[in-house]
Enzyme design. Structure first.
Site: not given
Ligand code: NAI
Length: 462
Positions: A33, A176, A180, A309, A441
């Site tokens: 790491e 997006g 996140i 990932d 409950h």
């Molecule tokens: P995401 O893939 O969940 O969402 C990205 C969004 O950006 C989509 O809705 C997409 O349509 C939009 N987008 C893409 N290009 C665009 C553009 N040019 N203009 C406007 N909108 C656009 O990605 P996110 O939120 O960045 O997360 C990344 C990864 O990290 C995901 O796989 C997510 O599952 C994971 N993650 C999970 C968390 C959790 O489980 N709580 C917390 C944070 C991240």
């Protein structure tokens, strides 16, 4: 030069969990790491710090919006953002320190530095070459930026920079409406930023059922987040303190511009494989830039495995952890297994949103018309007592066998109560099994039972 049974590359949730399981199974294990602390993106700049900020900002929101009604009078607290960030840093170091302790306890060597794989069976870190019978690549993911958008982590930030801002921005533009964007957008909306989310699709959180997307978006809008939907961001122009985001609505040709003090780029992540030397090695990749693996997480090269990932599937810490434990079992000559049909996903907003298994839309596209049992949290006494009567539990059930095929929950504690359904699905349970199980409950979990009752003769409180 040292020699190991297993060298794992990356100490994120996939890598460190795998290392602990390898050691528990008697394998001589090391982890490479390069960060100063263990825990990877999740613990250092992802899941854990964002949860600390979500918690702190939620407390503020409660004080501002719900305290007076409960007879808690007085001024709401003012925000000392520096202190909030140092609380977050403290949470990080408690957790990363905890993993270091677990490494020592399990006699796992931490090789500090960045790894290259010169050939199967060898891992190079700096000038040292270490030997390993098996190598597990668990190097995680990195931000996938957009063309025309340069992340400087100050004005144009990824999730990493959004956790370290110098001050609370007046205007935050989030690109997006995925996990996140909505989690961090919520944090800053609660802290007083004017938050606008620009999303390419017509609905938030791609992959969710339309009723979940609509209801979730409405709740976030009530909390002050603004959405510009169906708009593709074309580029961001930034100087040291301000930015302009240009987007093009799908309907119409004219480009539009929106001003921001900070822009958060949350348009997805991509596998992080830089510097590992995979090209030279001849490691097979998928078309989407992931490491190709088989059902036992083996790559095309003998003795090289990959998890988390960097391979196919949802980019979720717990999916990586499960693969990490399973690959350890495989390397120890046992049988490792991950049930990809039952991996929950959680958005840690308030209310939380949690999903598992199939969606209604997916099943319908496959020609099955599932039975749907829905129960609104408005009918749940416990949720109403804590000002969280928004949202619902939705059960997606096989029309003939009554077997639970999927679920979605928007509501208090959704990320925890979803696990009742995960276990039910692991055991092949029917909605009736849940409906016939006594639930305490008053609890949020009663809403799950009510949704199950709604699949039969009807919920009681709706
Ligand atoms: P995401 O893939 O969940 O969402 C990205 C969004 O950006 C989509 O809705 C997409 O349509 C939009 N987008 C893409 N290009 C665009 C553009 N040019 N203009 C406007 N909108 C656009 O990605 P996110 O939120 O960045 O997360 C990344 C990864 O990290 C995901 O796989 C997510 O599952 C994971 N993650 C999970 C968390 C959790 O489980 N709580 C917390 C944070 C991240």
């Amino acid at each position: 030069m040292a020699s190991y049974d297993v060298i794992i590359i990356g100490a994120g949730p996939g890598g460190y969990v795998s290392a602990i399981r390898c050691a528990q199974l008697g394998l001589k294990t090391a982890v490479v790491e390069g960060r100063d602390t263990l825990g990877g993106t999740c613990l250092n700049v992802g899941c854990i710090p964002s949860k600390a900020l979500l918690h702190a900002s939620h407390m503020l929101h409660e004080a501002e919006h719900n305290f007076a009604a409960m007879g808690l009078k007085g001024k709401s607290p003012s925000v000392d953002f520096k202190q909030m960030l140092s609380y977050k840093d403290d949470v990080i170091s408690q957790n990363t320190g905890g993993i270091e302790f677990l490494f020592k306890k399990n006699k796992i060597d931490w090789i500090k530095g960045w790894a290259t794989i010169p050939e199967a069976g060898k891992v190079k870190v700096g000038d040292d070459v270490h030997e390993a019978k098996n190598i597990v690549i668990a190097s995680g993911s990195e931000v996938a930026t957009l063309p025309g958008v340069e992340v400087d982590e100050k004005v144009v930030v990824s999730s990493t920079g959004a956790l370290e801002l110098g001050k609370i921005p007046k205007k935050l533009v989030v690109i997006g409406a995925g996990v996140i964007g909505l989690e961090l957008g919520s944090v800053y909306a609660r802290l007083g930023s004017e938050v606008t989310v620009v999303e390419y699709m017509d609905a938030i959180c791609p992959g969710f059922d339309a009723d979940v997307q609509r209801s979730f978006q409405r709740i976030l809008e009530k909390q002050g987040l603004k959405f510009i939907m169906g708009a593709a961001v074309q580029g961001v122009e930034a100087n040291k303190t301000k930015a302009k985001v240009t987007y093009k609505p799908k309907k119409g040709d004219a480009e539009e511009v929106i001003d921001a003090d900070v822009v958060l780029v949350a348009t997805g992540r991509k596998p992080y494989v830089e510097g590992l030397g995979l090209d030279k090695l001849g490691l097979k990749m998928t078309e989407r830039g992931q490491i190709a693996t088989n059902a036992t997480w083996a790559t095309n090269l003998p003795g090289i495995y990959a998890i988390g990932d960097v391979i196919e599937g949802p980019m979720l810490a717990h999916k990586a952890e499960d693969e990490g434990m399973a690959v350890a079992e495989v390397l120890a000559g046992k049988h490792g297994h991950v049930n990809y049909g039952v991996i929950p996903g959680v958005v840690y907003t308030t209310p939380e949103v949690a999903t598992v298994g199939a969606t209604e839309a997916q099943l319908k596209a496959d020609g099955l018309k599932p039975k749907i049992g829905k129960f609104m949290f408005m009918g749940n006494a416990r949720a109403k007592a804590v000002h969280q009567g928004e949202g619902f539990v939705k059960l997606i059930v096989h029309p003939e066998t009554d077997r639970i095929l999927g679920a979605a929950i928007i509501g208090p504690g959704a990320g925890d109560i979803i696990h009742e359904l995960c276990v039910a699905m692991e055991f092949g349970a029917s909605a009736e099994d849940i409906a016939l199980t006594c639930h305490a409950h008053p609890t949020y979990s009663e809403a799950v039972r009510e949704a199950a009752l709604a699949c039969g003769d009807g919920a009681i409180h709706s």
